[in-house]
Design a protein around this motif. Sequence first.
Motif, PDB file in Angstrom:
ATOM      1  N   GLY A   1     -16.572 -47.453 157.828  1.00 48.06           N
ATOM      2  CA  GLY A   1     -16.221 -47.904 156.491  1.00 48.06           C
ATOM      3  C   GLY A   1     -15.244 -47.023 155.748  1.00 48.06           C
ATOM      4  N   ASP A   2     -15.001 -45.805 156.268  1.00 50.37           N
ATOM      5  CA  ASP A   2     -14.088 -44.876 155.606  1.00 50.37           C
ATOM      6  C   ASP A   2     -12.636 -45.120 156.029  1.00 50.37           C
ATOM      7  N   VAL A   3     -11.714 -44.495 155.284  1.00 47.99           N
ATOM      8  CA  VAL A   3     -10.281 -44.640 155.557  1.00 47.99           C
ATOM      9  C   VAL A   3      -9.608 -43.278 155.437  1.00 47.99           C
ATOM     10  N   GLN A   4      -8.724 -42.970 156.390  1.00 45.85           N
ATOM     11  CA  GLN A   4      -7.841 -41.800 156.298  1.00 45.85           C
ATOM     12  C   GLN A   4      -6.430 -42.298 155.996  1.00 45.85           C
ATOM     13  N   TRP A   5      -5.792 -41.697 154.988  1.00 46.67           N
ATOM     14  CA  TRP A   5      -4.444 -42.124 154.591  1.00 46.67           C
ATOM     15  C   TRP A   5      -3.570 -40.872 154.542  1.00 46.67           C
ATOM     16  N   MET A   6      -2.791 -40.659 155.588  1.00 50.87           N
ATOM     17  CA  MET A   6      -1.942 -39.471 155.678  1.00 50.87           C
ATOM     18  C   MET A   6      -0.498 -39.837 155.385  1.00 50.87           C
ATOM     19  N   THR A   7       0.103 -39.162 154.424  1.00 49.77           N
ATOM     20  CA  THR A   7       1.512 -39.329 154.114  1.00 49.77           C
ATOM     21  C   THR A   7       2.292 -38.253 154.858  1.00 49.77           C
ATOM     22  N   ALA A   8       2.975 -38.661 155.929  1.00 52.53           N
ATOM     23  CA  ALA A   8       3.778 -37.692 156.687  1.00 52.53           C
ATOM     24  C   ALA A   8       5.015 -37.294 155.896  1.00 52.53           C
ATOM     25  N   ALA A   9       5.691 -38.302 155.315  1.00 53.20           N
ATOM     26  CA  ALA A   9       6.874 -38.066 154.467  1.00 53.20           C
ATOM     27  C   ALA A   9       7.850 -37.104 155.141  1.00 53.20           C
ATOM     28  N   SER A  10       8.105 -35.914 154.544  1.00 46.55           N
ATOM     29  CA  SER A  10       9.133 -35.004 155.059  1.00 46.55           C
ATOM     30  C   SER A  10       8.778 -34.400 156.407  1.00 46.55           C
ATOM     31  N   GLY A  11       7.523 -34.514 156.815  1.00 41.33           N
ATOM     32  CA  GLY A  11       7.187 -34.083 158.167  1.00 41.33           C
ATOM     33  C   GLY A  11       5.915 -33.278 158.277  1.00 41.33           C
ATOM     34  N   VAL A  12       5.057 -33.680 159.205  1.00 43.54           N
ATOM     35  CA  VAL A  12       3.846 -32.925 159.518  1.00 43.54           C
ATOM     36  C   VAL A  12       3.592 -32.982 161.019  1.00 43.54           C
ATOM     37  N   LEU A  13       2.800 -32.027 161.463  1.00 49.28           N
ATOM     38  CA  LEU A  13       2.153 -32.121 162.760  1.00 49.28           C
ATOM     39  C   LEU A  13       0.719 -32.562 162.507  1.00 49.28           C
ATOM     40  N   HIS A  14       0.190 -33.405 163.373  1.00 50.53           N
ATOM     41  CA  HIS A  14      -1.234 -33.717 163.208  1.00 50.53           C
ATOM     42  C   HIS A  14      -1.857 -34.062 164.551  1.00 50.53           C
ATOM     43  N   LYS A  15      -3.178 -34.080 164.543  1.00 52.16           N
ATOM     44  CA  LYS A  15      -3.957 -34.443 165.715  1.00 52.16           C
ATOM     45  C   LYS A  15      -5.171 -35.232 165.241  1.00 52.16           C
ATOM     46  N   GLU A  16      -5.643 -36.125 166.087  1.00 53.02           N
ATOM     47  CA  GLU A  16      -6.803 -36.944 165.755  1.00 53.02           C
ATOM     48  C   GLU A  16      -7.634 -37.146 167.011  1.00 53.02           C
ATOM     49  N   TYR A  17      -8.926 -37.104 166.829  1.00 55.88           N
ATOM     50  CA  TYR A  17      -9.817 -37.102 167.990  1.00 55.88           C
ATOM     51  C   TYR A  17     -11.200 -37.558 167.544  1.00 55.88           C
ATOM     52  N   HIS A  18     -12.000 -37.971 168.509  1.00 54.34           N
ATOM     53  CA  HIS A  18     -13.360 -38.393 168.198  1.00 54.34           C
ATOM     54  C   HIS A  18     -14.144 -37.234 167.588  1.00 54.34           C
ATOM     55  N   ALA A  19     -14.906 -37.535 166.543  1.00 54.64           N
ATOM     56  CA  ALA A  19     -15.721 -36.517 165.892  1.00 54.64           C
ATOM     57  C   ALA A  19     -16.863 -36.096 166.807  1.00 54.64           C
ATOM     58  N   GLU A  20     -17.308 -34.854 166.639  1.00 55.49           N
ATOM     59  CA  GLU A  20     -18.354 -34.310 167.514  1.00 55.49           C
ATOM     60  C   GLU A  20     -19.605 -35.166 167.507  1.00 55.49           C
TER      61      GLU A  20
END
Length: 290
Positions: free
Chosen positions: A96-115
Amino acid sequence: MNTKNIEAVIAPREPHFVGDGFRVHNFIPSFGNLSMRRMDPFIMMDYNSKFNFPATDIPKGVGVHPHRGFETVTIAYEGSVSHHDSAGGGGTIHQGDVQWMTAASGVLHKEYHAEEFYTKGGIFQMVQLWVNIPAKDKMSAPKYQAIEHQNIPTVDVENGFIEVIAGNYGDKTGAASTFSPVHMLNAKLELGGKAEFKFPANYNTIALIIEGSAKVNGETHAATDHLVLFDNKGEDFTIEALDDNTVVLILSGEPLNEPIASYGPFVMNTQEEIREAFEDYNNGKFGTLA
């Protein structure tokens, strides 16, 4: 009623893995009528339909990678996913939750299953979107919005309710802030439940059947995991649940009508800006992330 008619009902393509943690059907950009230009500002949509991941000692997902020029939105329907980025954003979302990431000028990111998920395994179901950013805002500072399910406004409808993630429905405004007009709604309906929607004719509009099945505009049947594409003439449409526990994701946004130049993880307005993005990434300007 000035009906927004259905242009197509689209079955999911064969799934593929993104990293080792996301088994997805790509809807945007894939079929000819779901290009970035046609669906702008929704320039990518991957749907991880229900998939059972066995328990493991090692988290599955996608390792460190860059983005510039748009926003990534992850909507959790089942399972849990964690996110970290080089601008300091991060956290774990649950059902039911939402992640909203604004990369815009630039980011590094990673996403993975929670423990809590990968150590037990189970059904995983999510949608990930890329939402385009207007040219004037593409080089703005990155940011991150963690939207918990309990903070998403709801509006009651006939035998169900609408969750307002972004934009508006009825008298409620969504939990997410956006750069341009974007409506992002979950319709959660029991059998016979019905909801009416109204968006400007020029807004690009789709509906994805997450659970159950639905009748659209009183006549067209849409099955689980299918996507309904609306035309750009009318404004109004209806969705009626044909099963209990029907869930439909509705997206409608004003097209930016700006040039789109894309390559891999970068979406800008010109090829020169794409080259600059690669140069900035290679020169470490996107920060660091372990």
